[in-house]
Design an enzyme around this catalytic site. Sequence first.
Site, PDB file in Angstrom:
ATOM      1  N   LEU A 183     -39.694 -26.256 -16.903  1.00 53.76           N
ATOM      2  CA  LEU A 183     -39.529 -27.456 -16.189  1.00 53.76           C
ATOM      3  C   LEU A 183     -40.544 -27.525 -15.452  1.00 53.76           C
ATOM      4  CD1 LEU A 183     -35.811 -28.127 -15.448  1.00 53.76           C
ATOM      5  CD2 LEU A 183     -37.294 -29.737 -16.605  1.00 53.76           C
ATOM      6  N   ASP A 184     -41.402 -28.588 -14.969  1.00 53.29           N
ATOM      7  CA  ASP A 184     -42.226 -28.506 -14.035  1.00 53.29           C
ATOM      8  C   ASP A 184     -41.801 -28.362 -12.673  1.00 53.29           C
ATOM      9  OD1 ASP A 184     -44.223 -29.017 -15.969  1.00 53.29           O
ATOM     10  OD2 ASP A 184     -44.345 -31.407 -15.635  1.00 53.29           O
ATOM     11  N   PRO A 185     -42.655 -27.912 -11.746  1.00 56.46           N
ATOM     12  CA  PRO A 185     -42.116 -27.699 -10.353  1.00 56.46           C
ATOM     13  C   PRO A 185     -41.553 -28.974  -9.733  1.00 56.46           C
ATOM     14  CG  PRO A 185     -44.163 -26.570 -10.551  1.00 56.46           C
ATOM     15  CD  PRO A 185     -43.920 -27.279 -11.659  1.00 56.46           C
TER      16      PRO A 185
END
Length: 319
Positions: free
Chosen positions: A51-53
Amino acid sequence: MSAVAPRPKIVKRAVHGVLMLDKPLGLTSNDALQKAKRLFRAEKAGHTGTLDPLATGLLPLTFGAATKFSQVSLEADKGYRATLRLGITTTTGDGEGEIVDQRDDVARGVDLAAIRAACDQFKGPISQMPPMYSALKHQGRALYELAREGVTVERQPRAVTIHVLDIVQWQAAELLLVIDVRCSKGTYIRTLAEDIGARLGCGAHLAGLRRTASGPVDVAQAVTLEQLEALDEDARLSLLKAPDSLLGEWPEVELSNDEAGRFLSGMRRRVALADMPQVRVYGQLPRAFLGSGHVAGGELIADRLLSPIEIASMLVQAV
């Protein structure tokens, strides 16, 4: 000047199971994994899809024997709640990038009927071009690293499927569109946001993203790092789901103790079952998860097996 006392060494241990983590905003998936791994003092751990930041939500973490089945969650359909900001396109496709074009005047002329019609165009099988700001690798380097250096490389479109695309809310004053998406693995929601904006003629970028589901698991079952930190070790262990929870939708096969031993040694076993591409396999007395396999031509064939040490450790952990 007094010497600084050394930090106490963390004694790691065998921990087996799956933690449904609600990843916070700003952390990478690996950062979240390492924090959880320290809290459990786990010897071995992994996550099941980055998951992206800038994204929050469901991030299943696997510990010990469960890491052998991470691929099941990686391959599963995913659910997302996404917030699109219409009228603005950015270099990255999200709110972190620089503005490339701003057409608020056009976006304010868009009504809900037009938005529904545009979203309907992306339901079912579609082709997506992976964005440069993604974790895909080119000659050993992530595309987002190249993008930050101003380098663009050729990418190949990929086939994905949008199973569900529902409009949750349209905030016309703020030009914010909230949608729920259920999609196949490998779908880029930021690309979907940009494509919807392009179809509407006003552009768009992804202003917020939350993963709500992975396969049969829902984010409502997840815990935050703060909740995890507030618990003692026994309470944390009680949150772990068994490794076979990732295989919960697969048919199960139960073997006698003798047959279970032979299966664990890698031997094919004769079974009176129809062919099945994926099964979870258990032994009897005590009932124990042995691993995954498939049935072909009347034979049960092992795919991913637990070791006897892992099985014994899991039985003790479950007590």
